[in-house]
Design a protein around this motif. Structure first.
Motif, PDB file in Angstrom:
ATOM      1  N   THR A  87       0.845  -1.194   0.000  1.00 35.21           N
ATOM      2  CA  THR A  87       0.000   0.000   0.000  1.00 35.21           C
ATOM      3  C   THR A  87       0.877   1.240   0.000  1.00 35.21           C
ATOM      4  OG1 THR A  87      -0.113   0.178   2.423  1.00 35.21           O
ATOM      5  CG2 THR A  87      -1.767  -1.217   1.341  1.00 35.21           C
ATOM      6  N   GLU A  88       0.474   2.251  -0.743  1.00 36.75           N
ATOM      7  CA  GLU A  88       1.265   3.472  -0.817  1.00 36.75           C
ATOM      8  C   GLU A  88       0.381   4.617  -1.314  1.00 36.75           C
ATOM      9  OE1 GLU A  88       3.730   6.269  -0.417  1.00 36.75           O
ATOM     10  OE2 GLU A  88       4.317   4.245   0.232  1.00 36.75           O
ATOM     11  N   VAL A  89       0.531   5.788  -0.687  1.00 42.85           N
ATOM     12  CA  VAL A  89      -0.245   6.957  -1.101  1.00 42.85           C
ATOM     13  C   VAL A  89       0.411   7.691  -2.260  1.00 42.85           C
ATOM     14  CG1 VAL A  89      -1.309   7.267   1.167  1.00 42.85           C
ATOM     15  CG2 VAL A  89       0.869   8.408   0.655  1.00 42.85           C
ATOM     16  N   ASP A  90       1.696   7.471  -2.479  1.00 41.20           N
ATOM     17  CA  ASP A  90       2.413   8.108  -3.575  1.00 41.20           C
ATOM     18  C   ASP A  90       2.361   7.197  -4.795  1.00 41.20           C
ATOM     19  OD1 ASP A  90       4.591   8.847  -5.374  1.00 41.20           O
ATOM     20  OD2 ASP A  90       5.276  10.185  -3.781  1.00 41.20           O
ATOM     21  N   ALA A  91       1.631   7.613  -5.821  1.00 48.39           N
ATOM     22  CA  ALA A  91       1.439   6.770  -7.004  1.00 48.39           C
ATOM     23  C   ALA A  91       2.740   6.473  -7.720  1.00 48.39           C
ATOM     24  CB  ALA A  91       0.450   7.444  -7.958  1.00 48.39           C
ATOM     25  N   ASP A  92       3.657   7.438  -7.770  1.00 47.35           N
ATOM     26  CA  ASP A  92       4.930   7.225  -8.455  1.00 47.35           C
ATOM     27  C   ASP A  92       5.761   6.155  -7.758  1.00 47.35           C
ATOM     28  OD1 ASP A  92       4.296   9.121 -10.362  1.00 47.35           O
ATOM     29  OD2 ASP A  92       5.353  10.748  -9.353  1.00 47.35           O
ATOM     30  N   GLU A  93       5.777   6.188  -6.436  1.00 45.44           N
ATOM     31  CA  GLU A  93       6.522   5.173  -5.693  1.00 45.44           C
ATOM     32  C   GLU A  93       5.906   3.795  -5.894  1.00 45.44           C
ATOM     33  OE1 GLU A  93       6.958   6.304  -1.626  1.00 45.44           O
ATOM     34  OE2 GLU A  93       8.058   8.148  -2.110  1.00 45.44           O
ATOM     35  N   LEU A  94       4.590   3.741  -5.914  1.00 49.64           N
ATOM     36  CA  LEU A  94       3.928   2.458  -6.124  1.00 49.64           C
ATOM     37  C   LEU A  94       4.212   1.924  -7.521  1.00 49.64           C
ATOM     38  CD1 LEU A  94       2.077   0.590  -4.455  1.00 49.64           C
ATOM     39  CD2 LEU A  94       0.144   1.570  -5.685  1.00 49.64           C
ATOM     40  N   HIS A 114      -3.062   1.599  -4.279  1.00 46.59           N
ATOM     41  CA  HIS A 114      -2.805   3.029  -4.147  1.00 46.59           C
ATOM     42  C   HIS A 114      -3.857   3.631  -3.222  1.00 46.59           C
ATOM     43  CE1 HIS A 114      -2.977   7.312  -5.915  1.00 46.59           C
ATOM     44  NE2 HIS A 114      -1.972   7.233  -5.060  1.00 46.59           N
ATOM     45  N   GLY A 115      -3.401   4.174  -2.098  1.00 50.43           N
ATOM     46  CA  GLY A 115      -4.332   4.785  -1.159  1.00 50.43           C
ATOM     47  C   GLY A 115      -3.870   4.621   0.269  1.00 50.43           C
ATOM     48  N   ASP A 116      -4.713   5.058   1.182  1.00 49.02           N
ATOM     49  CA  ASP A 116      -4.421   4.978   2.612  1.00 49.02           C
ATOM     50  C   ASP A 116      -4.517   3.532   3.074  1.00 49.02           C
ATOM     51  OD1 ASP A 116      -5.315   4.940   5.572  1.00 49.02           O
ATOM     52  OD2 ASP A 116      -4.569   6.975   5.303  1.00 49.02           O
TER      53      ASP A 116
END
Length: 222
Positions: A87-94, A114-116
């Motif tokens: 899980t990750e809020v930063d789309a680029d990192e994901l 992608h999200g909280d």
């Protein structure tokens, strides 16, 4: 602060026992050094993989994955039909995590959300054999409460940054755990609240892995 909670020699020695990292891990480490990105590092990564092996993990959930460093370390311990939820809020990192997993050959067992993470975990049924808590420090307890009932007996919840982190003061965390009144950052209060929560939970036993920035490892016993 002047005090060094975790001696560097421990970290250095632990790294001599870690599995040889593949090219993807080496690339991730270089990126972390170049960008100053806070990963768990190879010593903790190897321990996370070991925890996954010790629990015969088939499903893993991460609260906060960045570009997939800790998840990538655990991936080889899961079966090909296992599930590792990043899980990750930063789309680029994901997106970067997705690419690392594809190149490393582990995309078959990864789900990229992608999200909280606290919102995401509500959409999943258990069980999760290993959970890594590495989201905002002030929300560690919230993460634990969200996933607690999805961890089976013998399962593990590991929380990174139990001792050190940029916004964290080790002395304040210790004081708060001792019941003292101190002016502390939200991060310090969050970690202290989490450690107290898992320490006092009769269904879990918790110990500290003194590597990296400190990992609180809680095993479900009942």
């Amino acid at each position: 602060m002047d005090e060094t909670p975790l001696p560097e020699v421990t970290e250095q020695f632990a790294r001599t026992l870690t599995p040889e990292p593949d090219g993807i891990v080496a690339e991730m480490d270089e990126r972390a050094d170049r960008e100053g990105f806070p990963t768990v590092g190879p010593a903790v990564g190897a321990w996370l993989r070991l925890l996954a092996r010790l629990t015969d993990a088939e499903r893993v959930f991460e609260f906060g994955s960045g570009y997939g460093y800790s998840a990538y370390w655990m991936a080889p311990a899961l079966p090909a039909d296992g599930e590792l939820v990043l899980t990750e809020v930063d789309a680029d990192e994901l997106d970067a995590a997705r690419e690392y997993f594809r190149r490393g050959g582990y995309a078959d067992r990864a789900v990229f959300e992608h999200g909280d993470a606290v919102d995401v975990v509500d959409r999943y049924d258990g069980p999760f054999d290993v959970v890594l808590v590495d989201n905002e420090k002030e929300r560690y307890t919230e993460a634990f409460e969200a996933v607690r009932e999805k961890v089976p007996v013998g399962g593990v919840v590991a929380a990174d940054n139990a001792v050190e982190a940029a916004p964290l003061d080790f002395a304040d965390v210790r004081a708060l755990l001792a019941g003292e009144s101190v002016e502390a950052s939200d991060a310090s209060r969050g970690v202290a609240a989490y450690l107290k929560r898992v320490r006092d939970d009769p269904d879990f036993e918790t110990g500290l892995l003194p590597l990296g920035e400190g990992v609180a490892v809680s095993v479900r016993v009942a």
